[in-house]
Design an enzyme around this catalytic site. Structure first.
Site, PDB file in Angstrom:
ATOM      1  CG  ASP A 194      -3.251  -9.672   3.768  1.00  0.00           C
ATOM      2  OD1 ASP A 194      -2.560  -9.186   4.690  1.00  0.00           O
ATOM      3  OD2 ASP A 194      -4.287  -9.138   3.341  1.00  0.00           O
ATOM      4  CG  ASP A 199      -8.827 -10.567   8.514  1.00  0.00           C
ATOM      5  OD1 ASP A 199      -8.528 -11.763   8.343  1.00  0.00           O
ATOM      6  OD2 ASP A 199      -8.747  -9.715   7.616  1.00  0.00           O
ATOM      7  CG  ASP A 224       1.832  -0.879   3.446  1.00  0.00           C
ATOM      8  OD1 ASP A 224       1.060  -0.461   4.315  1.00  0.00           O
ATOM      9  OD2 ASP A 224       1.565  -1.806   2.652  1.00  0.00           O
ATOM     10  CD  GLU A 277      -7.058 -11.616   3.681  1.00  0.00           C
ATOM     11  OE1 GLU A 277      -6.650 -10.671   2.978  1.00  0.00           O
ATOM     12  OE2 GLU A 277      -7.096 -11.570   4.917  1.00  0.00           O
ATOM     13  CG  ASP A 308      -4.697 -10.729   8.370  1.00  0.00           C
ATOM     14  OD1 ASP A 308      -5.360 -11.287   7.482  1.00  0.00           O
ATOM     15  OD2 ASP A 308      -4.785  -9.508   8.616  1.00  0.00           O
ATOM     16  CG  HIS A 340      -1.712  -0.987   1.645  1.00  0.00           C
ATOM     17  ND1 HIS A 340      -1.275  -2.116   2.278  1.00  0.00           N
ATOM     18  CD2 HIS A 340      -3.055  -1.130   1.532  1.00  0.00           C
ATOM     19  CE1 HIS A 340      -2.305  -2.911   2.518  1.00  0.00           C
ATOM     20  NE2 HIS A 340      -3.391  -2.343   2.079  1.00  0.00           N
ATOM     21  CG  ASP A 376      -4.488 -11.114  -0.095  1.00  0.00           C
ATOM     22  OD1 ASP A 376      -3.790 -11.116  -1.124  1.00  0.00           O
ATOM     23  OD2 ASP A 376      -4.762 -10.074   0.540  1.00  0.00           O
ATOM     24  CD  GLU A 388      -7.827  -8.431  -0.003  1.00  0.00           C
ATOM     25  OE1 GLU A 388      -6.881  -7.968  -0.677  1.00  0.00           O
ATOM     26  OE2 GLU A 388      -7.724  -8.732   1.194  1.00  0.00           O
TER      27      GLU A 388
HETATM   28  C1  XUL Z   1      -7.539  -6.375   5.002  1.00  0.00           C
HETATM   29  C2  XUL Z   1      -6.750  -6.885   3.882  1.00  0.00           C
HETATM   30  C3  XUL Z   1      -5.909  -5.876   3.187  1.00  0.00           C
HETATM   31  C4  XUL Z   1      -5.858  -6.025   1.715  1.00  0.00           C
HETATM   32  C5  XUL Z   1      -5.114  -4.928   0.996  1.00  0.00           C
HETATM   33  O1  XUL Z   1      -8.251  -7.337   5.658  1.00  0.00           O
HETATM   34  O2  XUL Z   1      -6.770  -8.054   3.582  1.00  0.00           O
HETATM   35  O3  XUL Z   1      -4.648  -5.910   3.741  1.00  0.00           O
HETATM   36  O4  XUL Z   1      -5.263  -7.243   1.365  1.00  0.00           O
HETATM   37  O5  XUL Z   1      -5.589  -3.650   1.290  1.00  0.00           O
HETATM   38 CO    CO Z   2      -5.877  -9.173   2.071  1.00  0.00          CO
END
Ligand code: XUL
Ligand code: CO
Length: 438
Positions: free
Chosen positions: A341, A309, A106, A270, A311, A103, A298, A234
């Site tokens: 991700d 989430d 970032d 994702e 992650d 991004h 993702d 996404e």
């Molecule tokens: C948020 C997410 C983001 C996107 C990119 O849940 O997955 O990081 O992948 O903006």
């Molecule tokens: Co994502």
């Protein structure tokens, strides 16, 4: 130049019997399966945000830096961003994965105005372009952060204030152009704050129209600048807003159809967003493939006991075989790939933890792919499915697909005395077949 990752070795493939914690056991990048190497099939990418921007903060420790990295301690934000960039490319090299994703926020800190933010970003991305010149790592996708700054609290494209819409458009223009310049394969729009908390203050119809206009403008600009990559949405069902507009593949497809964008935009799916939507990941992949909008993934996972989430890095290859099978059936990725991700846990404070997170994630995805490829090559599921639908190749199936109406079908049923006999779906047998390949 020394970075947080300098002392770490370059990760190599050593095979399933290796006990080396810093070796790939399943991801043999050059292994050829189904006519392509594993690296070409999976197109793995390392993300910038979770690795180099997250300080290990959570809501109970706001403002506290848990991960001790030199760039978090540097008081000059641009200098800190340069240190971070050096470390990031060092880390990419250690993993040997071919792609990265970012991004705008970032990579570079935000300035007082958008013009200043753009200038700072330009400096950092010029440096990134130089680092990419050796061709070892390419850009899978870029994206603009339209959700962290308070100006976006009520959405970016779907904000009640057109000034916010315009600001977001200007931000996306800049990042889309940079993505193009860096040879990016895709441009992602995750609808971070595109959703709502309560209908008491929300004009839902207007917000959807705004979102449609925004996306159309992105597509128009893509063509204007000659960007050949794919625009990806996404989907995510909730978090941060209670109702996110891009709920899942099917919702996004309906939205794209409404605005005539179904041939222009695809989805970046994702794993844990699918879970949060109450779907399996394979359902999301299969739906997107069936609707012709499958783009990229993702890779991560949630926690079975937590409804948000988390992650986490994928670590269960068996759970991912059905999704990999769907991707193989659909012909694999074109511009898309597998972006991790995912982030290490808050107590995993050492740089080596990040390396191990990616190694485990990569091995999990590679092993899932290898299992799915062998399953696909065996043809057992394809055969079972085609037998199940065989009737559609017969006379009656052809008549229905040819447009037979209710009168005609009623006539056929009565004339032929049709009385269907139910047949087993054989789910258990097929589950056993899958288990022979995981
Ligand atoms: C948020 C997410 C983001 C996107 C990119 O849940 O997955 O990081 O992948 O903006
Ligand atoms: Co994502």
């Amino acid at each position: 130049m020394s970075t947080a990752y300098s002392d770490l070795p370059v990760v190599r493939y050593e095979g399933p019997r290796s006990t080396h914690p810093l070796a790939y056991r399943w991801y043999d990048a050059n292994r050829v399966v189904l006519g392509k190497t594993l690296a070409e099939h999976l197109r793995p990418a390392v993300c910038y945000w979770h690795n180099f921007c997250w300080k290990g903060e959570d809501v109970f420790g706001l403002g506290n830096t848990v991960f001790q990295r030199a760039w978090f301690a540097e008081s000059d934000p641009v200098k800190a961003a340069r240190m971070k960039l050096d470390a990031a490319f060092d880390f990419f090299g250690k993993l040997g994965l071919p792609w990265w994703c970012f991004h705008d926020r970032d990579v570079a800190p935000e300035g007082a105005t958008l013009a200043e933010s753009n200038r700072i970003l330009d400096g950092l991305l010029e440096a990134a372009a130089k680092k990419m010149q050796d061709g070892k790592v390419g850009l899978l996708w870029g994206t603009a952060n339209l959700f962290s700054n308070g100006r976006y609290m009520s959405g970016a494209a779907t904000n009640p204030d057109p000034e916010v819409f315009a600001y977001a458009a200007a931000q996306v223009k800049h990042v889309l152009e940079w993505t193009h310049r860096l040879g990016g394969e895709n441009y992602v729009l995750w609808g971070g704050r595109e959703g709502y908390e309560t209908l008491l203050n929300t004009d839902l119809k207007r917000e959807l129209a705004q979102y449609g206009r925004f996306l159309s403008a992105v597509v128009e600009h893509k063509h204007k600048i000659g960007f050949k990559g794919t625009i990806l949405i996404e989907p995510k069902p909730q978090e941060p807003t209670k109702h996110q507009y891009d709920y899942d593949s099917a919702t996004v497809h309906g939205f794209l159809k409404t605005y005539g964008l179904e041939n222009e935009v695809k989805v970046n799916l994702e794993v844990n967003h699918a879970t949060l939507a109450g779907h399996s990941f394979e359902h999301e992949v299969a739906t997107a493939c069936a609707l012709g909008i499958f783009g990229s993934i993702d890779a991560n996972r949630g926690d079975e006991q937590l409804g948000w989430d988390t992650d986490q890095f994928p670590n269960n290859h068996a759970a991912l075989v059905p999704a990999m099978l769907e991707i193989i059936r659909a012909g694999g990725f074109t511009t898309g790939g597998t972006n991790f991700d995912a982030k290490v846990r808050r107590q995993s404070i050492d740089p080596i933890d990040q390396l191990e997170g990616h190694i485990g994630g990569m091995d999990t995805m590679a092993r899932a792919f290898l299992s799915a490829a062998a399953l696909y090559e065996s043809g057992q599921l394809e055969k079972a499915v085609s037998e199940r639908y065989a009737g559609w190749n017969g006379t009656l199936g052809q008549q229905i697909q040819g447009g037979a109406g209710l009168d005609e079908l009623a006539q056929i049923v009565h004339a032929q005395g049709i009385s269907p006999t139910p047949r087993s779906g054989r789910q258990e047998r097929l589950e056993n077949v899958v288990n022979n390949f995981v």
